[in-house]
Design an enzyme around this catalytic site. Structure first.
Site, PDB file in Angstrom:
ATOM      1  N   GLU A 171      10.478  16.659  14.252  1.00 44.71           N
ATOM      2  CA  GLU A 171      10.830  16.496  12.839  1.00 44.71           C
ATOM      3  C   GLU A 171      10.028  17.500  12.005  1.00 44.71           C
ATOM      4  OE1 GLU A 171       9.372  13.011  10.695  1.00 44.71           O
ATOM      5  OE2 GLU A 171      11.430  12.632  10.053  1.00 44.71           O
TER       6      GLU A 171
ATOM      7  N   CYS B 191      13.905  11.338   5.752  1.00 45.09           N
ATOM      8  CA  CYS B 191      13.894  10.881   7.154  1.00 45.09           C
ATOM      9  C   CYS B 191      15.271  11.029   7.788  1.00 45.09           C
ATOM     10  CB  CYS B 191      13.428   9.443   7.215  1.00 45.09           C
ATOM     11  SG  CYS B 191      14.372   8.346   6.151  1.00 45.09           S
TER      12      CYS B 191
ATOM     13  N   LYS C 253       0.867  -1.191   0.000  1.00 46.01           N
ATOM     14  CA  LYS C 253       0.000   0.000   0.000  1.00 46.01           C
ATOM     15  C   LYS C 253       0.896   1.230   0.000  1.00 46.01           C
ATOM     16  CE  LYS C 253      -1.661   2.937   2.639  1.00 46.01           C
ATOM     17  NZ  LYS C 253      -1.606   4.123   1.756  1.00 46.01           N
TER      18      LYS C 253
HETATM   19  P1  NAD Z   1       2.571   8.770   7.364  1.00 44.84           P
HETATM   20  O1  NAD Z   1       2.877   8.055   8.636  1.00 44.84           O
HETATM   21  O2  NAD Z   1       1.521   9.803   7.380  1.00 44.84           O
HETATM   22  O3  NAD Z   1       2.111   7.712   6.249  1.00 44.84           O
HETATM   23  C1  NAD Z   1       2.908   6.606   5.873  1.00 44.84           C
HETATM   24  C2  NAD Z   1       1.998   5.535   5.275  1.00 44.84           C
HETATM   25  O4  NAD Z   1       1.111   5.056   6.285  1.00 44.84           O
HETATM   26  C3  NAD Z   1       1.131   6.013   4.119  1.00 44.84           C
HETATM   27  O5  NAD Z   1       1.041   4.998   3.150  1.00 44.84           O
HETATM   28  C4  NAD Z   1      -0.209   6.230   4.793  1.00 44.84           C
HETATM   29  O6  NAD Z   1      -1.307   6.085   3.906  1.00 44.84           O
HETATM   30  C5  NAD Z   1      -0.213   5.111   5.822  1.00 44.84           C
HETATM   31  N1  NAD Z   1      -1.115   5.345   6.970  1.00 44.84           N
HETATM   32  C6  NAD Z   1      -1.482   6.539   7.509  1.00 44.84           C
HETATM   33  N2  NAD Z   1      -2.323   6.339   8.538  1.00 44.84           N
HETATM   34  C7  NAD Z   1      -2.500   4.996   8.664  1.00 44.84           C
HETATM   35  C8  NAD Z   1      -3.248   4.160   9.545  1.00 44.84           C
HETATM   36  N3  NAD Z   1      -3.997   4.676  10.515  1.00 44.84           N
HETATM   37  N4  NAD Z   1      -3.184   2.819   9.382  1.00 44.84           N
HETATM   38  C9  NAD Z   1      -2.408   2.296   8.418  1.00 44.84           C
HETATM   39  N5  NAD Z   1      -1.675   3.020   7.546  1.00 44.84           N
HETATM   40  C10 NAD Z   1      -1.715   4.359   7.671  1.00 44.84           C
HETATM   41  O7  NAD Z   1       3.962   9.316   6.837  1.00 44.84           O
HETATM   42  P2  NAD Z   1       4.215  10.231   5.554  1.00 44.84           P
HETATM   43  O8  NAD Z   1       3.744  11.605   5.864  1.00 44.84           O
HETATM   44  O9  NAD Z   1       3.721   9.553   4.319  1.00 44.84           O
HETATM   45  O10 NAD Z   1       5.833  10.194   5.494  1.00 44.84           O
HETATM   46  C11 NAD Z   1       6.633  11.028   6.238  1.00 44.84           C
HETATM   47  C12 NAD Z   1       7.208  10.301   7.443  1.00 44.84           C
HETATM   48  O11 NAD Z   1       7.880   9.120   7.043  1.00 44.84           O
HETATM   49  C13 NAD Z   1       8.240  11.122   8.171  1.00 44.84           C
HETATM   50  O12 NAD Z   1       8.027  11.060   9.559  1.00 44.84           O
HETATM   51  C14 NAD Z   1       9.563  10.435   7.808  1.00 44.84           C
HETATM   52  O13 NAD Z   1      10.597  10.608   8.732  1.00 44.84           O
HETATM   53  C15 NAD Z   1       9.149   9.033   7.702  1.00 44.84           C
HETATM   54  N6  NAD Z   1      10.107   8.276   6.892  1.00 44.84           N
HETATM   55  C16 NAD Z   1      10.967   7.399   7.508  1.00 44.84           C
HETATM   56  C17 NAD Z   1      11.897   6.698   6.760  1.00 44.84           C
HETATM   57  C18 NAD Z   1      12.848   5.719   7.376  1.00 44.84           C
HETATM   58  O14 NAD Z   1      13.411   4.915   6.646  1.00 44.84           O
HETATM   59  N7  NAD Z   1      13.058   5.738   8.685  1.00 44.84           N
HETATM   60  C19 NAD Z   1      11.948   6.908   5.385  1.00 44.84           C
HETATM   61  C20 NAD Z   1      11.079   7.801   4.800  1.00 44.84           C
HETATM   62  C21 NAD Z   1      10.146   8.481   5.565  1.00 44.84           C
END
Ligand code: NAD
Length: 429
Positions: free
Chosen positions: A333, A232, A122
């Site tokens: 962040e 990230c 997803k």
């Molecule tokens: P997000 O947590 O909002 O969403 C990530 C994914 O989770 C999306 O596909 C979203 O649709 C899904 N999601 C959201 N709510 C959900 C729920 N209740 N149940 C299941 N799935 C759900 O994050 P974002 O805004 O897309 O990305 C930014 C974040 O990702 C930042 O905090 C960044 O640091 C982190 N990130 C971490 C890494 C790493 O490798 N550590 C890499 C890239 C991004």
């Protein structure tokens, strides 16, 4: 259901066959290079030069690395009185964010499939298009039906279903710490394996004994400004000796103009727009907060909304100085092109500031090599770079503390998608 039904045949498929299929997938995916670059500029706003490198070619290298490294994983090991076998976990639900749309998918889907799991992916609802290209490459490579599946949709519906569905054995999630925690609580209701790659607030420590910091600026700026700071691992806290603060500020100001902001399809542009209006608003509110908290804006300004006939949620590279590590701009962040400069008196204090964060994803230490190596060992983070050292694609990637659970990349990333079985086979008959 498709992933669940195709699991027995896929896990029984010899590794060599799985590797050959993956190699074929990679060739088809590489043939889509220009389409990937254009789509990342369109759906994410990634400038084409940066996109070609980070969102495209580097991902091909990663995929090849998984295909090569899986040969080094020990799938069966004789122990003193037993044999230990590494088996696939089952159906893996992969949930990915928007900031590196292909990269985050590669880190999950490729190792999960190579180690014999089937997958439901997803992707983020904000950047789902390159994921569709990838699925097309799997189809062209003749992956068996049901082995790799794409479900697009909102996290709260499609993502939550993966977390709750009993046919899913593992959730591999990359995204924000808040969603990672709540998703894990749901996934634990059916005791799934959980792997989390979450946020960061990564430090970059410049040690006092380096005579010239000039070479350190580019790796720092590339980390915090490229991808519009939506990374990230972004080095968002620069920790420098108080006695050299004025010199550092001048150096940063001199180089910030080397990072032009604008249309991502213009090859001269290094920083595109923010990925969405929502992200623009979030970053803008942090810049306003920094000013309210008493930090000094060295570069950049409070971003303005685009006018009626303009397009794009642009934010100039922004540098705050006079930052204290207890300010919210230094603790939370921001996920935008915003650098916080924090001054220290002693190296012990620098290490304490670097470690004073709930996160622990990435770090950089700049200084004479031996000193930098010693300081690197004192920093609580899953990755630490020394000076301008390049990344090693075969090394494990992941976070300490609130930055996550588990590792991606190379052999350790492959093993994350396996579980261990001990067979006590030294029987007497
Ligand atoms: P997000 O947590 O909002 O969403 C990530 C994914 O989770 C999306 O596909 C979203 O649709 C899904 N999601 C959201 N709510 C959900 C729920 N209740 N149940 C299941 N799935 C759900 O994050 P974002 O805004 O897309 O990305 C930014 C974040 O990702 C930042 O905090 C960044 O640091 C982190 N990130 C971490 C890494 C790493 O490798 N550590 C890499 C890239 C991004």
């Amino acid at each position: 259901d498709a992933a669940y039904e195709s699991l027995p045949a896929w896990r029984a498929t010899p590794l060599e066959k799985r590797r050959a299929l993956m190699q074929r997938f990679l060739e088809h995916f590489k043939a889509m290079r220009q389409a990937i670059i254009d789509l990342e500029a369109a759906e994410l706003g990634a400038p084409i030069a940066f996109g070609a490198n980070a969102h495209c070619d580097y991902q091909f290298v990663r995929i090849q690395s998984y295909i090569d490294e899986v040969e080094k994983v020990v799938f069966e090991e004789p122990f003193e009185h037993s044999t230990v076998i590494r088996e696939p976990v089952g159906v893996v639900g992969c949930i990915t964010p928007w900031n590196y749309p292909i990269g985050q998918i590669v880190q999950k889907v490729i190792p999960a499939l190579l180690t014999g799991n089937t997958v439901v992916l997803k992707p983020s609802q904000s950047t789902p298009l390159t994921a569709c290209l990838m699925m097309e490459a799997f189809r062209l490579a003749d992956f068996p039906k049901g082995v790799v599946n794409l479900v697009s949709g909102r996290g709260s519906r499609a993502g939550a279903e993966l977390a709750l569905n009993p046919k899913v054995a593992m959730i591999s999630f990359t995204g924000s710490t808040a969603v990672g925690v709540s998703l894990s609580q749901q996934a634990l209701k059916t005791v799934k394996r959980i792997s989390l790659e979450l946020g960061g607030k990564s430090p970059c420590v410049w040690l006092p004994d380096l005579p010239d910091y000039r070479a350190a600026v580019k790796p720092l700026f590339n980390s915090i400004f490229l991808n519009s700071g939506q990374t990230c691992t972004a080095l968002s806290r620069l920790i420098v000796p108080k006695a050299r603060l004025a010199e550092v500020e001048k150096l940063l100001l001199d180089h910030v103009k080397d990072y032009p902001v604008g249309d991502p399809f213009d090859p001269k542009i290094l920083i595109g727009p923010m990925a969405s209006r929502q992200q623009f608003e979030t970053v803008k509110s942090y810049i306003e907060l920094g000013v309210t908290e008493g930090a000094r804006l060295l570069a950049g300004s409070i971003p303005e909304e685009p006018g009626a006939h303009e397009k794009g949620w642009f934010i100039q590279p922004t540098i705050f100085t006079n930052v204290k590590n207890d300010m919210r701009i230094a603790r939370e962040e921001i996920f935008g092109p915003v650098l916080c400069v924090i001054a220290y008196d002693t190296v012990d204090e620098a290490v304490a500031i670097a470690n004073d964060t709930p996160y622990g994803l990435n770090a950089m230490v700049v200084g004479p090599k031996a000193e930098a190596q010693a300081v690197a060992r004192r920093i609580n983070a899953g990755n630490v770079y020394i000076n301008d050292a390049p990344r090693d694609v075969t090394a494990p990637f992941g976070g300490y503390g609130a930055s996550g659970i588990g590792r991606e990349g190379g052999r350790y990333g492959l093993m994350e998608f396996t579980q261990l079985k001990a067979v006590f086979d030294h029987s007497t008959y």
